[in-house]
Write an enzyme that holds these catalytic residues in place. Sequence first.
Site, mmCIF file in Angstrom:
data_model
loop_
_atom_site.group_PDB
_atom_site.id
_atom_site.type_symbol
_atom_site.label_atom_id
_atom_site.label_comp_id
_atom_site.label_asym_id
_atom_site.label_seq_id
_atom_site.Cartn_x
_atom_site.Cartn_y
_atom_site.Cartn_z
ATOM 1 N N ASP A 140 -10.035 -4.445 -4.175
ATOM 2 C CA ASP A 140 -9.405 -3.569 -3.181
ATOM 3 C C ASP A 140 -10.280 -2.332 -2.933
ATOM 4 O O ASP A 140 -10.489 -1.537 -3.844
ATOM 5 C CB ASP A 140 -8.020 -3.140 -3.673
ATOM 6 C CG ASP A 140 -7.182 -2.456 -2.611
ATOM 7 O OD1 ASP A 140 -7.763 -1.840 -1.699
ATOM 8 O OD2 ASP A 140 -5.947 -2.529 -2.696
ATOM 9 N N SER A 142 0.821 -1.190 0.000
ATOM 10 C CA SER A 142 0.000 0.000 0.000
ATOM 11 C C SER A 142 0.872 1.264 0.000
ATOM 12 O O SER A 142 1.593 1.522 -0.960
ATOM 13 C CB SER A 142 -0.959 -0.035 1.203
ATOM 14 O OG SER A 142 -1.952 0.952 1.102
ATOM 15 N N HIS A 202 -7.797 -5.572 0.148
ATOM 16 C CA HIS A 202 -6.559 -4.832 0.429
ATOM 17 C C HIS A 202 -5.652 -5.710 1.288
ATOM 18 O O HIS A 202 -5.501 -5.481 2.498
ATOM 19 C CB HIS A 202 -6.900 -3.521 1.135
ATOM 20 C CG HIS A 202 -5.792 -2.510 1.137
ATOM 21 N ND1 HIS A 202 -5.271 -1.975 -0.028
ATOM 22 C CD2 HIS A 202 -5.100 -1.932 2.155
ATOM 23 C CE1 HIS A 202 -4.315 -1.099 0.288
ATOM 24 N NE2 HIS A 202 -4.181 -1.069 1.598
#
Length: 221
Positions: free
Chosen positions: A166, A115, A198
């Site tokens: 996601d 991320s 995610h």
Amino acid sequence: MLISLSGPTRPPLGGGQPRRLVILLHGLGADGNDLIGLQQYWGRLLPEAEFASPNAPFPCDMGPYGYQWFSVQDRTPAAMLAGVRAAAPILDAFIDDELAKRGLTESDAALVGFSQGTMMSLYVGLRRERQLAGILGYSGRLIAPDLLASELRSRPPALLVHGTEDPMVPFESLAAAEAALKAAGVPVETLACVGTEHSIDPEGLKRGGSFLREVLSAPRP
């Protein structure tokens, strides 16, 4: 004075001095402990590699615990770029220090991000003068793709992995990053993990391990 990063490390499973280094960069609101466990999956593939997972430099401003590389309270492109640019010298210095401690060079090291950690890995890794062995990014995006052509200094191979479901960083970020990297001449592969949100799923974990073994086993320049 730059902030000095610190966090958990895991020595090579093969014992002895590390001959490779894998630097793991966590996402927003986490810390170095969030990713250091990846060593248990990849350590057997990389028995000469030490794993280092620093805490990001700033306390998370969106929760009561954890760290951040930069704030995302303002998600405009200009604010995101300013945040990445502020954190970049801190990460650069950490990479330099960790390599020097072990007597290694960039070709012995790979960056792995999740991320926000992926955003940092791509920004910093592509702007280092000496080329890293590779960049592995999960669930991230490429910040300021329009600046890449003028600021890029090296082209390490990259693998980007993203879940199709996601909810935090849109899946469309994968194709956008791939297009910009290819346009800049960066060797890039992608993996879309169907149904994954995610997170890192087993398919992404396996492909990431293969990628790291490949780039860290390549002949040294």
